[in-house]
Design a protein around this motif. Structure first.
Motif, PDB file in Angstrom:
ATOM      1  N   ASP A   1      -0.268  22.356  -1.126  1.00 23.55           N
ATOM      2  CA  ASP A   1      -1.088  21.370  -1.847  1.00 23.55           C
ATOM      3  C   ASP A   1      -0.532  19.951  -1.734  1.00 23.55           C
ATOM      4  OD1 ASP A   1      -2.615  23.496  -2.655  1.00 23.55           O
ATOM      5  OD2 ASP A   1      -1.662  23.684  -4.619  1.00 23.55           O
ATOM      6  N   ARG A   2       0.709  19.817  -1.402  1.00 19.20           N
ATOM      7  CA  ARG A   2       1.350  18.486  -1.401  1.00 19.20           C
ATOM      8  C   ARG A   2       0.773  17.596  -0.305  1.00 19.20           C
ATOM      9  NH1 ARG A   2       4.909  17.683   2.685  1.00 19.20           N
ATOM     10  NH2 ARG A   2       5.538  19.502   3.906  1.00 19.20           N
ATOM     11  N   LEU A   3       0.873  16.316  -0.535  1.00 19.37           N
ATOM     12  CA  LEU A   3       0.468  15.318   0.453  1.00 19.37           C
ATOM     13  C   LEU A   3       1.467  15.318   1.611  1.00 19.37           C
ATOM     14  CD1 LEU A   3      -1.228  12.816   1.351  1.00 19.37           C
ATOM     15  CD2 LEU A   3       0.401  11.433   0.032  1.00 19.37           C
ATOM     16  N   ILE A   4       0.960  15.373   2.827  1.00 23.76           N
ATOM     17  CA  ILE A   4       1.798  15.296   4.027  1.00 23.76           C
ATOM     18  C   ILE A   4       1.767  13.847   4.510  1.00 23.76           C
ATOM     19  CG2 ILE A   4       2.150  16.101   6.384  1.00 23.76           C
ATOM     20  CD1 ILE A   4       0.706  18.689   5.589  1.00 23.76           C
ATOM     21  N   GLU A   5       2.916  13.221   4.559  1.00 19.67           N
ATOM     22  CA  GLU A   5       3.014  11.823   4.980  1.00 19.67           C
ATOM     23  C   GLU A   5       3.708  11.725   6.329  1.00 19.67           C
ATOM     24  OE1 GLU A   5       3.733   8.892   1.625  1.00 19.67           O
ATOM     25  OE2 GLU A   5       4.482  10.727   0.706  1.00 19.67           O
TER      26      GLU A   5
ATOM     27  N   ALA B   1      -9.768  33.584   5.754  1.00 23.70           N
ATOM     28  CA  ALA B   1     -11.217  33.443   5.864  1.00 23.70           C
ATOM     29  C   ALA B   1     -11.651  32.243   6.701  1.00 23.70           C
ATOM     30  CB  ALA B   1     -11.829  33.334   4.467  1.00 23.70           C
ATOM     31  N   ALA B   2     -10.718  31.607   7.375  1.00 21.63           N
ATOM     32  CA  ALA B   2     -11.029  30.430   8.205  1.00 21.63           C
ATOM     33  C   ALA B   2     -11.734  29.362   7.383  1.00 21.63           C
ATOM     34  CB  ALA B   2     -11.882  30.817   9.410  1.00 21.63           C
ATOM     35  N   THR B   3     -11.115  29.001   6.258  1.00 17.85           N
ATOM     36  CA  THR B   3     -11.727  28.026   5.345  1.00 17.85           C
ATOM     37  C   THR B   3     -10.805  26.823   5.112  1.00 17.85           C
ATOM     38  OG1 THR B   3     -10.860  29.314   3.481  1.00 17.85           O
ATOM     39  CG2 THR B   3     -13.154  29.712   4.130  1.00 17.85           C
ATOM     40  N   GLY B   4     -10.101  26.425   6.134  1.00 15.53           N
ATOM     41  CA  GLY B   4      -9.217  25.271   6.015  1.00 15.53           C
ATOM     42  C   GLY B   4      -9.952  23.964   6.279  1.00 15.53           C
ATOM     43  N   VAL B   5      -9.586  22.926   5.528  1.00 17.28           N
ATOM     44  CA  VAL B   5     -10.163  21.598   5.688  1.00 17.28           C
ATOM     45  C   VAL B   5      -9.021  20.592   5.761  1.00 17.28           C
ATOM     46  CG1 VAL B   5     -11.607  19.795   4.679  1.00 17.28           C
ATOM     47  CG2 VAL B   5     -12.273  22.184   4.453  1.00 17.28           C
ATOM     48  N   LEU B   6      -9.079  19.713   6.738  1.00 12.86           N
ATOM     49  CA  LEU B   6      -8.082  18.649   6.842  1.00 12.86           C
ATOM     50  C   LEU B   6      -8.720  17.324   6.460  1.00 12.86           C
ATOM     51  CD1 LEU B   6      -5.194  17.722   7.967  1.00 12.86           C
ATOM     52  CD2 LEU B   6      -6.482  17.005   9.971  1.00 12.86           C
ATOM     53  N   LEU B   7      -8.105  16.624   5.515  1.00  6.82           N
ATOM     54  CA  LEU B   7      -8.498  15.263   5.164  1.00  6.82           C
ATOM     55  C   LEU B   7      -7.393  14.342   5.674  1.00  6.82           C
ATOM     56  CD1 LEU B   7     -10.264  13.161   3.739  1.00  6.82           C
ATOM     57  CD2 LEU B   7      -9.005  13.667   1.626  1.00  6.82           C
ATOM     58  N   TYR B   8      -7.740  13.478   6.594  1.00  4.82           N
ATOM     59  CA  TYR B   8      -6.748  12.628   7.260  1.00  4.82           C
ATOM     60  C   TYR B   8      -7.091  11.166   7.031  1.00  4.82           C
ATOM     61  CZ  TYR B   8      -4.165  10.438  11.125  1.00  4.82           C
ATOM     62  OH  TYR B   8      -3.338   9.633  11.886  1.00  4.82           O
ATOM     63  N   LEU B   9      -6.101  10.410   6.559  1.00  5.72           N
ATOM     64  CA  LEU B   9      -6.290   8.983   6.321  1.00  5.72           C
ATOM     65  C   LEU B   9      -5.254   8.203   7.135  1.00  5.72           C
ATOM     66  CD1 LEU B   9      -7.505   6.550   4.837  1.00  5.72           C
ATOM     67  CD2 LEU B   9      -5.902   7.001   2.954  1.00  5.72           C
ATOM     68  N   SER B  10      -5.738   7.265   7.948  1.00  7.48           N
ATOM     69  CA  SER B  10      -4.862   6.409   8.747  1.00  7.48           C
ATOM     70  C   SER B  10      -4.978   4.994   8.190  1.00  7.48           C
ATOM     71  CB  SER B  10      -5.294   6.454  10.223  1.00  7.48           C
ATOM     72  OG  SER B  10      -4.303   5.914  11.061  1.00  7.48           O
TER      73      SER B  10
ATOM     74  N   ALA C   1      -1.181   8.887   7.182  1.00  4.93           N
ATOM     75  CA  ALA C   1      -0.372   8.284   8.247  1.00  4.93           C
ATOM     76  C   ALA C   1      -0.451   6.771   8.152  1.00  4.93           C
ATOM     77  CB  ALA C   1      -0.868   8.743   9.615  1.00  4.93           C
ATOM     78  N   ARG C   2       0.641   6.108   8.501  1.00  7.02           N
ATOM     79  CA  ARG C   2       0.616   4.641   8.539  1.00  7.02           C
ATOM     80  C   ARG C   2      -0.358   4.169   9.606  1.00  7.02           C
ATOM     81  NH1 ARG C   2       0.530   0.590   5.736  1.00  7.02           N
ATOM     82  NH2 ARG C   2       2.198   1.591   4.528  1.00  7.02           N
ATOM     83  N   ARG C   3      -0.265   4.774  10.792  1.00  4.59           N
ATOM     84  CA  ARG C   3      -1.230   4.492  11.865  1.00  4.59           C
ATOM     85  C   ARG C   3      -1.283   5.702  12.773  1.00  4.59           C
ATOM     86  NH1 ARG C   3       3.316   1.512  13.236  1.00  4.59           N
ATOM     87  NH2 ARG C   3       2.615  -0.167  11.882  1.00  4.59           N
ATOM     88  N   SER C   4      -2.320   5.773  13.593  1.00  2.00           N
ATOM     89  CA  SER C   4      -2.517   6.943  14.448  1.00  2.00           C
ATOM     90  C   SER C   4      -1.998   6.758  15.856  1.00  2.00           C
ATOM     91  CB  SER C   4      -4.013   7.309  14.504  1.00  2.00           C
ATOM     92  OG  SER C   4      -4.477   7.687  13.229  1.00  2.00           O
ATOM     93  N   ASP C   5      -1.618   5.545  16.207  1.00  2.00           N
ATOM     94  CA  ASP C   5      -1.124   5.284  17.557  1.00  2.00           C
ATOM     95  C   ASP C   5      -0.365   3.963  17.540  1.00  2.00           C
ATOM     96  OD1 ASP C   5      -1.607   6.354  20.515  1.00  2.00           O
ATOM     97  OD2 ASP C   5      -1.681   4.179  20.600  1.00  2.00           O
TER      98      ASP C   5
ATOM     99  N   MET D   1       0.829  -1.200   0.000  1.00  2.00           N
ATOM    100  CA  MET D   1       0.000   0.000   0.000  1.00  2.00           C
ATOM    101  C   MET D   1       0.872   1.262   0.000  1.00  2.00           C
ATOM    102  SD  MET D   1      -3.276   0.677   2.472  1.00  2.00           S
ATOM    103  CE  MET D   1      -3.803  -1.030   2.367  1.00  2.00           C
ATOM    104  N   GLU D   2       2.072   1.143  -0.546  1.00  2.31           N
ATOM    105  CA  GLU D   2       2.979   2.276  -0.615  1.00  2.31           C
ATOM    106  C   GLU D   2       2.605   3.182  -1.785  1.00  2.31           C
ATOM    107  OE1 GLU D   2       5.266   3.026   1.558  1.00  2.31           O
ATOM    108  OE2 GLU D   2       4.873   1.230   2.776  1.00  2.31           O
ATOM    109  N   LEU D   3       2.721   4.478  -1.582  1.00  4.57           N
ATOM    110  CA  LEU D   3       2.445   5.431  -2.644  1.00  4.57           C
ATOM    111  C   LEU D   3       3.691   5.665  -3.482  1.00  4.57           C
ATOM    112  CD1 LEU D   3       0.276   8.160  -0.884  1.00  4.57           C
ATOM    113  CD2 LEU D   3      -0.464   6.087  -2.048  1.00  4.57           C
ATOM    114  N   THR D   4       3.474   5.898  -4.743  1.00  5.70           N
ATOM    115  CA  THR D   4       4.564   6.224  -5.650  1.00  5.70           C
ATOM    116  C   THR D   4       4.632   7.737  -5.825  1.00  5.70           C
ATOM    117  OG1 THR D   4       3.171   6.115  -7.621  1.00  5.70           O
ATOM    118  CG2 THR D   4       4.173   4.050  -6.854  1.00  5.70           C
ATOM    119  N   ASP D   5       5.704   8.194  -6.459  1.00  5.68           N
ATOM    120  CA  ASP D   5       5.816   9.627  -6.741  1.00  5.68           C
ATOM    121  C   ASP D   5       4.694  10.086  -7.664  1.00  5.68           C
ATOM    122  OD1 ASP D   5       8.064   9.822  -5.172  1.00  5.68           O
ATOM    123  OD2 ASP D   5       9.471   9.599  -6.846  1.00  5.68           O
TER     124      ASP D   5
END
Length: 222
Positions: free
Chosen positions: A217-221, A138-147, A31-35, A1-5
């Motif tokens: 815009d980049r993905l944060i890993e 404008a306080a319009t930030g959205v976080l999409l988080y995947l564990s 994230a690989r896992r959250s805890d 389940m590794e991401l490529t460039d």
């Protein structure tokens, strides 16, 4: 389940495309896992140790049989012998389970779903406060988080969005993401989810005179 460039580039481009028609800003974190769930392994080891005691209370024959094997010519088992044997067995069971849970797949399998949900949400909230909250004019930030290991996703929006968009609206975006994750396609799921988030943000926060890219815009890993 590794991401490529290539996957990372697709996700970055999806964020840029989604933000092109809205004042909203999307931050995507993977994230690989959250805890580490170390406490779960400890709890399971203690539970296994207590189950030995409960099983002995229900079926004490094994303890008497062990005495007969250890001291075939002895008298009736002394309390000290029984207590010592029980202590050694409990200690052995504790250590077996404790070190068995050092294997992460087993530890994750033994972790209750409710525990995973709470910790994924807590991690997402922490990351939202660090990476998205109060980072836009404008306080319009959205976080999409995947564990990944928990197979769970969280979407947290800033106050301006939260007040105008019903939380149920985000359900389709998260559902598509989780379906793709089950099919071992996390990059596809993230791209689809970002697109759906962009549509919602465009409806409620269309692009105005202000043209700024306030968050990466980049993905944060992690």
């Amino acid at each position: 389940m590794e991401l490529t460039d290539t996957d990372r580039a697709r996700i970055r481009d999806a964020v840029a495309t989604a933000e092109a028609t809205t004042e909203g800003e999307i931050v995507v974190v993977l994230a690989r896992r959250s805890d580490a769930y170390h406490d779960v392994g400890l709890h399971m080891a203690v539970l296994a140790m207590l189950l030995v005691l409960a099983a002995t209370a229900l079926w004490p024959g094994w303890l008497l049989a062990f005495h007969g094997w250890a001291e075939p010519w002895g008298d009736a088992p002394a309390p000290l012998f029984l207590l010592t044997t029980m202590a050694w067995v409990q200690a052995a069971v504790f250590l077996i389970v404790r070190y068995g849970c050092a294997w992460m797949p087993l530890r994750m399998a033994l972790t209750p779903a409710s525990t995973k949900a709470r910790r994924v949400h807590a991690r997402a909230l922490l990351l939202f406060r660090a990476a998205a909250e109060r980072r836009t004019v404008a306080a319009t930030g959205v976080l999409l988080y995947l564990s990944l290991d928990e197979h769970r996703a969280e979407l947290i929006a800033e106050a301006a969005i939260h007040d105008r968009v019903d939380q149920a609206v985000w359900g389709d975006a998260l559902a598509a993401l989780l379906i793709a994750l089950k099919q071992d396609r996390p990059a596809d799921g993230l791209v689809q989810a970002v697109g759906a988030i962009g549509q919602v943000l465009t409806e409620h926060f269309p692009t105005g005179d202000r043209q700024m890219n306030e968050l990466p815009d980049r993905l944060i890993e992690l």
